[in-house]
Design a protein around this motif. Structure first.
Motif, mmCIF file in Angstrom:
data_model
loop_
_atom_site.group_PDB
_atom_site.id
_atom_site.type_symbol
_atom_site.label_atom_id
_atom_site.label_comp_id
_atom_site.label_asym_id
_atom_site.label_seq_id
_atom_site.Cartn_x
_atom_site.Cartn_y
_atom_site.Cartn_z
ATOM 1 N N ASP A 108 0.810 -1.215 0.000
ATOM 2 C CA ASP A 108 0.000 0.000 0.000
ATOM 3 C C ASP A 108 0.845 1.266 0.000
ATOM 4 O O ASP A 108 0.302 2.378 0.011
ATOM 5 N N ARG A 109 2.174 1.117 -0.013
ATOM 6 C CA ARG A 109 3.073 2.277 -0.046
ATOM 7 C C ARG A 109 3.632 2.521 -1.448
ATOM 8 O O ARG A 109 4.364 3.483 -1.662
ATOM 9 N N ILE A 110 3.329 1.658 -2.389
ATOM 10 C CA ILE A 110 3.935 1.762 -3.715
ATOM 11 C C ILE A 110 3.351 2.943 -4.481
ATOM 12 O O ILE A 110 2.133 3.099 -4.576
ATOM 13 N N ASP A 111 4.219 3.765 -5.007
ATOM 14 C CA ASP A 111 3.848 4.847 -5.925
ATOM 15 C C ASP A 111 4.015 4.309 -7.342
ATOM 16 O O ASP A 111 5.140 4.118 -7.811
ATOM 17 N N TRP A 112 2.918 4.076 -8.026
ATOM 18 C CA TRP A 112 2.973 3.432 -9.341
ATOM 19 C C TRP A 112 3.249 4.405 -10.483
ATOM 20 O O TRP A 112 3.487 3.978 -11.620
ATOM 21 N N LEU A 161 9.825 0.939 0.465
ATOM 22 C CA LEU A 161 10.543 0.622 1.695
ATOM 23 C C LEU A 161 11.137 1.885 2.306
ATOM 24 O O LEU A 161 11.085 2.089 3.536
ATOM 25 N N ALA A 162 11.703 2.749 1.468
ATOM 26 C CA ALA A 162 12.244 4.014 1.971
ATOM 27 C C ALA A 162 11.145 4.855 2.613
ATOM 28 O O ALA A 162 11.342 5.467 3.669
ATOM 29 N N GLU A 163 9.972 4.882 1.977
ATOM 30 C CA GLU A 163 8.842 5.638 2.521
ATOM 31 C C GLU A 163 8.410 5.072 3.877
ATOM 32 O O GLU A 163 8.154 5.819 4.829
ATOM 33 N N LYS A 164 8.338 3.745 3.969
ATOM 34 C CA LYS A 164 7.925 3.100 5.215
ATOM 35 C C LYS A 164 8.952 3.313 6.321
ATOM 36 O O LYS A 164 8.612 3.606 7.476
ATOM 37 N N LEU A 165 10.228 3.182 5.988
ATOM 38 C CA LEU A 165 11.278 3.393 6.983
ATOM 39 C C LEU A 165 11.245 4.819 7.517
ATOM 40 O O LEU A 165 11.375 5.045 8.725
ATOM 41 N N HIS A 166 11.068 5.772 6.614
ATOM 42 C CA HIS A 166 11.055 7.164 7.052
ATOM 43 C C HIS A 166 9.864 7.424 7.980
ATOM 44 O O HIS A 166 9.985 8.147 8.982
#
Length: 368
Positions: A106-110, A268-273
């Motif tokens: 659900d974090r993927i920017d397509w 993953l970068a978005e989730k980690l941040h």
């Protein structure tokens, strides 16, 4: 622009910039086709000549402040009224091995995914999912997206890709335009220095001239501050799977694998941040943002990456990798040109102060 101005003039054969390696296929195909090569190369050469002329015309119009003058107009935080973010939950590094890809769906920017395949909707159907309604590319974009969802399910089922990341926090203070990293909380011994670059392009307004060090408490304030780093990849296994498809003469799937790995890495970068803001550093524990808010950068703090506008110097990665022992811990390595391997990788410095912001350094003068 860099390719047109700095690189292409030094070569007699065509030099062509592509935004992403996965977009190189149609470019290479045009160069290999004897019926297209000459015309394609000529079009690129003419485009680059126009860009060079535009660049040099722009140089005549722009003035650069001296470095000292830019420093005199630096961004100033009132550190007593707006102190640094709190101490992170841990100091040093934390490894996230085999991070669950399911948590990233659900974090993927397509949007960038469609650009890899050169599919762009026209207004008002730009972007995902509006692109599906575009009269010209909508049907093809929907087919591409459906194929991607099928491949994502296969990747998850077969564990074809592995995600891994390292997050670190360190005592830090700014010294001029630079950021010193300290051995411990006594802050008596600096173990690394991140060298900042300050804006020098003259501005018509009273806007300050930014440098990343502006967002870290100066050493002379005596206030304890911290700097975060992370490196994340979802590309472990991507080359192997891509090569398998290529060996089967399936170039479409070969390209798609790498494009999907890129999307997972950015997610993953978005989730980690987010986890850094809410938990690991914890300066925004009650943050509640939608995916649209995240893409619009409505969160506190920033995560500029070396090689990007706020810190265009790729060599800062060397300090990051050494400081966090990133290659040994995660397997994410740097090439001679400081590209990350696997290719589907993201790295960044993390700033927690609420007044920190993204900016573009732009052109600098020789005094810097």
């Amino acid at each position: 622009m860099h390719t047109a101005v700095k690189i292409a003039p030094r070569y007699s054969n065509p030099v062509i910039y592509v935004l992403d390696a996965s977009r190189s296929v149609p470019v290479v195909a045009s160069l290999l086709d004897p019926n297209q090569k000459d015309e394609f190369a000529q079009d690129i050469a003419e485009e680059y000549e126009e860009m060079r002329q535009e660049y040099y015309d722009g140089l005549e119009e722009k003035r650069l402040l001296s470095l000292q003058a830019a420093r005199n107009k630096a961004f100033k935080i009132n550190w007593q009224m707006s102190p640094p973010a709190q101490k992170p939950a841990f100091i040093g590094t934390k490894l996230f091995d085999n991070y669950p890809l399911e948590k990233l769906l659900d974090r993927i920017d397509w949007n960038p995914f469609f650009q890899v395949f050169q599919l762009r909707g026209r207004y008002p159907n730009r972007g995902f999912p509006k692109i599906f309604d575009d009269e010209t590319v909508g049907a093809e974009a929907k087919r591409l997206f459906d194929d991607a969802q099928t491949m994502v399910k296969q990747i998850l089922k077969n564990n074809s890709l592995t995600a891994r990341a390292v997050v670190g926090f360190y005592p830090a203070n700014s010294v001029g335009d630079d950021i010193q990293i300290y051995e411990d909380e006594t802050r008596s011994t600096a173990v690394k220095t991140f060298f900042g670059l300050r804006q020098q392009n003259e501005k018509e307004s009273d806007e300050p001239y930014y440098c990343l060090s502006d967002f870290i408490a100066p050493r002379e304030t005596g206030l304890p501050d911290y700097l975060g780093i992370f490196a994340a990849s979802a590309g472990f296994g991507a080359d192997e799977l891509s090569n398998k498809y290529r060996d089967d003469q399936d170039d479409y799937s070969s390209i798609m694998v790498k494009a999907i790995a890129d999307r997972f890495a950015e997610a993953l970068a978005e989730k980690l941040h987010e986890d850094i803001r809410k938990e690991y550093w914890g300066y925004a524990p009650d943050e509640e943002l939608t995916a649209a808010d995240l893409f619009a950068v409505k969160y506190h703090g920033i995560r500029p990456a070396p090689g990007y506008p706020s810190q265009p110097d790729h060599t800062e990665k060397l300090a990051m990798w050494d400081l966090g022992d990133i290659a040994k811990q995660s397997g994410i390595t740097l090439t001679e040109s400081l590209a990350m391997e696997p290719g589907a990788s993201v790295s960044a410095l993390v700033f927690g102060h609420r007044e920190s912001k993204y900016f573009a350094v732009g052109k600098i003068d020789k005094d810097q």
